[in-house]
Design a protein around this motif. Sequence first.
Motif, PDB file in Angstrom:
ATOM      1  N   SER A 361       0.828  -1.203   0.000  1.00 35.35           N
ATOM      2  CA  SER A 361       0.000   0.000   0.000  1.00 35.35           C
ATOM      3  C   SER A 361       0.862   1.253   0.000  1.00 35.35           C
ATOM      4  O   SER A 361       0.507   2.265  -0.620  1.00 35.35           O
ATOM      5  CB  SER A 361      -0.915   0.000   1.225  1.00 35.35           C
ATOM      6  OG  SER A 361      -1.639   1.196   1.318  1.00 35.35           O
ATOM      7  N   GLY A 362       2.021   1.206   0.668  1.00 36.47           N
ATOM      8  CA  GLY A 362       2.905   2.368   0.696  1.00 36.47           C
ATOM      9  C   GLY A 362       3.451   2.709  -0.672  1.00 36.47           C
ATOM     10  O   GLY A 362       3.679   3.886  -0.988  1.00 36.47           O
ATOM     11  N   CYS A 363       3.674   1.688  -1.532  1.00 43.67           N
ATOM     12  CA  CYS A 363       4.138   1.956  -2.901  1.00 43.67           C
ATOM     13  C   CYS A 363       3.050   2.646  -3.707  1.00 43.67           C
ATOM     14  O   CYS A 363       3.320   3.574  -4.486  1.00 43.67           O
ATOM     15  CB  CYS A 363       4.544   0.651  -3.574  1.00 43.67           C
ATOM     16  SG  CYS A 363       5.941  -0.194  -2.792  1.00 43.67           S
ATOM     17  N   LEU A 364       1.825   2.198  -3.552  1.00 42.63           N
ATOM     18  CA  LEU A 364       0.708   2.823  -4.263  1.00 42.63           C
ATOM     19  C   LEU A 364       0.529   4.267  -3.822  1.00 42.63           C
ATOM     20  O   LEU A 364       0.316   5.168  -4.641  1.00 42.63           O
ATOM     21  CB  LEU A 364      -0.568   2.024  -4.014  1.00 42.63           C
ATOM     22  CG  LEU A 364      -1.857   2.567  -4.628  1.00 42.63           C
ATOM     23  CD1 LEU A 364      -1.763   2.585  -6.139  1.00 42.63           C
ATOM     24  CD2 LEU A 364      -3.051   1.737  -4.174  1.00 42.63           C
ATOM     25  N   GLN A 365       0.643   4.526  -2.507  1.00 48.83           N
ATOM     26  CA  GLN A 365       0.462   5.886  -2.007  1.00 48.83           C
ATOM     27  C   GLN A 365       1.611   6.799  -2.414  1.00 48.83           C
ATOM     28  O   GLN A 365       1.425   8.008  -2.572  1.00 48.83           O
ATOM     29  CB  GLN A 365       0.308   5.865  -0.478  1.00 48.83           C
ATOM     30  CG  GLN A 365      -0.929   5.128  -0.001  1.00 48.83           C
ATOM     31  CD  GLN A 365      -2.190   5.608  -0.695  1.00 48.83           C
ATOM     32  OE1 GLN A 365      -2.369   6.798  -0.952  1.00 48.83           O
ATOM     33  NE2 GLN A 365      -3.086   4.683  -1.005  1.00 48.83           N
ATOM     34  N   ALA A 366       2.813   6.255  -2.593  1.00 51.15           N
ATOM     35  CA  ALA A 366       3.927   7.073  -3.090  1.00 51.15           C
ATOM     36  C   ALA A 366       3.617   7.590  -4.486  1.00 51.15           C
ATOM     37  O   ALA A 366       3.878   8.758  -4.818  1.00 51.15           O
ATOM     38  CB  ALA A 366       5.215   6.255  -3.088  1.00 51.15           C
ATOM     39  N   ARG A 367       3.055   6.738  -5.326  1.00 60.04           N
ATOM     40  CA  ARG A 367       2.692   7.146  -6.689  1.00 60.04           C
ATOM     41  C   ARG A 367       1.595   8.205  -6.664  1.00 60.04           C
ATOM     42  O   ARG A 367       1.669   9.228  -7.341  1.00 60.04           O
ATOM     43  CB  ARG A 367       2.241   5.903  -7.459  1.00 60.04           C
ATOM     44  CG  ARG A 367       2.005   6.102  -8.925  1.00 60.04           C
ATOM     45  CD  ARG A 367       1.623   4.787  -9.568  1.00 60.04           C
ATOM     46  NE  ARG A 367       2.572   3.748  -9.246  1.00 60.04           N
ATOM     47  CZ  ARG A 367       2.264   2.613  -8.606  1.00 60.04           C
ATOM     48  NH1 ARG A 367       1.023   2.373  -8.254  1.00 60.04           N
ATOM     49  NH2 ARG A 367       3.191   1.719  -8.334  1.00 60.04           N
ATOM     50  N   HIS A 368       0.548   7.954  -5.864  1.00 57.69           N
ATOM     51  CA  HIS A 368      -0.551   8.919  -5.786  1.00 57.69           C
ATOM     52  C   HIS A 368      -0.099  10.225  -5.141  1.00 57.69           C
ATOM     53  O   HIS A 368      -0.548  11.310  -5.534  1.00 57.69           O
ATOM     54  CB  HIS A 368      -1.706   8.310  -4.996  1.00 57.69           C
ATOM     55  CG  HIS A 368      -2.398   7.200  -5.725  1.00 57.69           C
ATOM     56  ND1 HIS A 368      -3.515   6.570  -5.251  1.00 57.69           N
ATOM     57  CD2 HIS A 368      -2.121   6.607  -6.920  1.00 57.69           C
ATOM     58  CE1 HIS A 368      -3.905   5.648  -6.105  1.00 57.69           C
ATOM     59  NE2 HIS A 368      -3.064   5.639  -7.122  1.00 57.69           N
TER      60      HIS A 368
END
Length: 766
Positions: A361-368
């Motif tokens: 989830s942290g990777c997805l939030q870094a992109r967003h």
Amino acid sequence: MQHPGSVALALPRLARPALQAAEALAASGTALTRDALARLLGVVDAEAVRGLDVALEILADHALVWPDSDGTLCMASPLRQAWDAPLGLDPPLERLLAGVTSEELRGTLVSVGVKPPGNKQQRLAALVDHHSDAERVVALVAQAPADTRELLERLAKSGSQGLRFQAFGSPGPTSGRAARWALERGLLVQDRYQYGPARMPAQVAMALRGPGWHAPFEPVPPAARTLPVTSEEVEREAAAALTAFASHAASVLSVCAAKPPARLKSGGVGARELSRLGKAARCDETVVRLVLETAYAAGLLARDGDLAPLTDAYDPWSELEPGERVPLLLQAWWTMALTPAQARDEDGKTLPALAGTPPCSGCLQARHGLVTAAADLPAGQGARRTSDLGSLVAWHRPLADQLPQDVTPFATVVREAELLGVLARGALSGVGAALLAGDGTALSSTLCRLLPAATGTVLIGADLTAVAAGTPSAGLARLLDSVADRETGGAASVWRFSAGTILRALDTGRTADSIAEELAAAASGPLPQPLSYLIADTARRHGRVRVAQGACVIHSEDAALLAEIAVHRKLAKLGLRQLAPTVLTSRTPAAKTLAALRAEGYAPVAEAADGAVRIEKEERLRAAPQVPSPRRAPSRAGSRLPSGAVRQASGADCLRDLAGRLCAAPPTSPEPDPDNGVPFETDTEEIIAGYAERLSLTDVRQLAHAVDTGQVITIEYDAASGGHSVRSVSELVLDPPYLHAWCHLREDERVFTLSRIASVMTALPL
């Protein structure tokens, strides 16, 4: 939001002001009004007030914090457990003293100069009342020895997490005498059995921090160094990046279509295969990883055993225009819970692509967070350096994961966004804006505007090169890949012809005329004379030497005899072919060919590699050694030997008798057979049984149940290295012929081969 899992999903999406407001509420221990929270955060100016209002609105939208009818801020109960020590504060005094005795409370009250009441509840309330008065706590600490004051002031600022006290002055991280003075007066609290660290009650820490202390609150993002940039410049650079990515994606997947990438035994596509794909597609490893991961997430690639082949969805996708191909890959990148370009782990080891890593989830939030940060830049401004966007991402998504391979914060995510045209000239492009808004229609129209249509023509030069401006169509790419070597890709793709590439095309059954006609149809002008000569000269040399398949050669000086053998009807099964009057080839191995010729009355001899006649030695047959009979014959029903009988028997008799007993005995675990009334109960059982050949039906069903329900199971496993181990595993994911699981023995993700699982049993105690 009353479930901890729901809170855990919502927190990574919050910006820093919302997280700071929530942490301050969790640290207070009591319900606060908005004004009280503002005082705790030190909110005084208008900008900070607006920031607090926005933060509370965001928290309310996520059902984490909301105002009550009387203005009190209510909080979702699991939110209090999101921080071990919010604002660096330990729990309040009443929680820390929950297990103390009434006599211990009496001694503490006497130490601080308060007359102890009658019972335990009254004594606890009196001590809490005393320590909740900041003035009395400050006055009490002022009476402490100097080393105690220094210790308490340091702990109040930095938090007492990890402070361990050794009660009788033995060497330790703190002075025993200084800590003992504070422990006697309830300024520090430790477990009565001295287990765990000593803690400072929240009331004491807040009193020592003073009235001027405020919880951290950053209502506005940090200032980024920017440069003026026009929308035309952003769109132009984004179009160039997208054109290059579309061409590279088509090239990489075209290489995968010709030869699917091989997967490692542990799963994923390793460095060697990534290098092969990059070399063939003329792009670097980062682009290859990005294409493979997005194509897999979009359903164009699959993981099938030892390979990662393309799916049926690839063929219609490859025929689309570039503006229609790229949206599928961009949407996959925007929603995938991993960072495709991550190439190294915490230890610096190379990671494979398509490894099936757990969702992040942290990777997805870094992109967003990156796209959100770029969208918040002033209009007409772009970041001076894209590395400056890292601090903005940390403000918009404080809980986003930073990769260990990044030299600057979020460098890998920024690089991905630039390759995909989401960021250009340090600003958000129209593609990024469409992704952020979740508008698929706007995304498709933007890409169709930015990406030129695929070209079906190529410029062929006299230097034996072919140049396709923009993205070549699928048909043009297939044609040129078959007759030339790709040298570069991107905004313009270049192929080079050579004798080897023309021979490669001729080997597929094509003729010189068909190659020339296809190239002439795709060329923007007539074929250059050097290329025409190259095709004609290569075709003249092609096929002058022929290689026929044969297992052995038959030759003789008697041409008539060989002609007779070649047409012999009973020898047709040998696959004979006459290459010359005195030479025959046979598709059957030499031993069987000799036997067949001798059976038909011919008298062939075998020939050695040096041409000499091979002497065939007569094989001597020997009887099998006798098997000694057992001292006592088996007494089970169905045995041929009477109980107690002792006799000598030949090996054949013993084996025949053993086979009879085995056939008469009932099977220990019947194999699933729908015709015999033992069908598989689930698809998972059928899949596991097809690969785990060593498991009985009971073990197959137990393992399938663990996969379907997520239960912990214990397996016996024989590793490829020869080691045997017993492991408790959970979080099972079936990926035939492999089983992905969390190994409690290694405390890490592991991949098990189903055929190497020896047995399955109920979970052992962890």
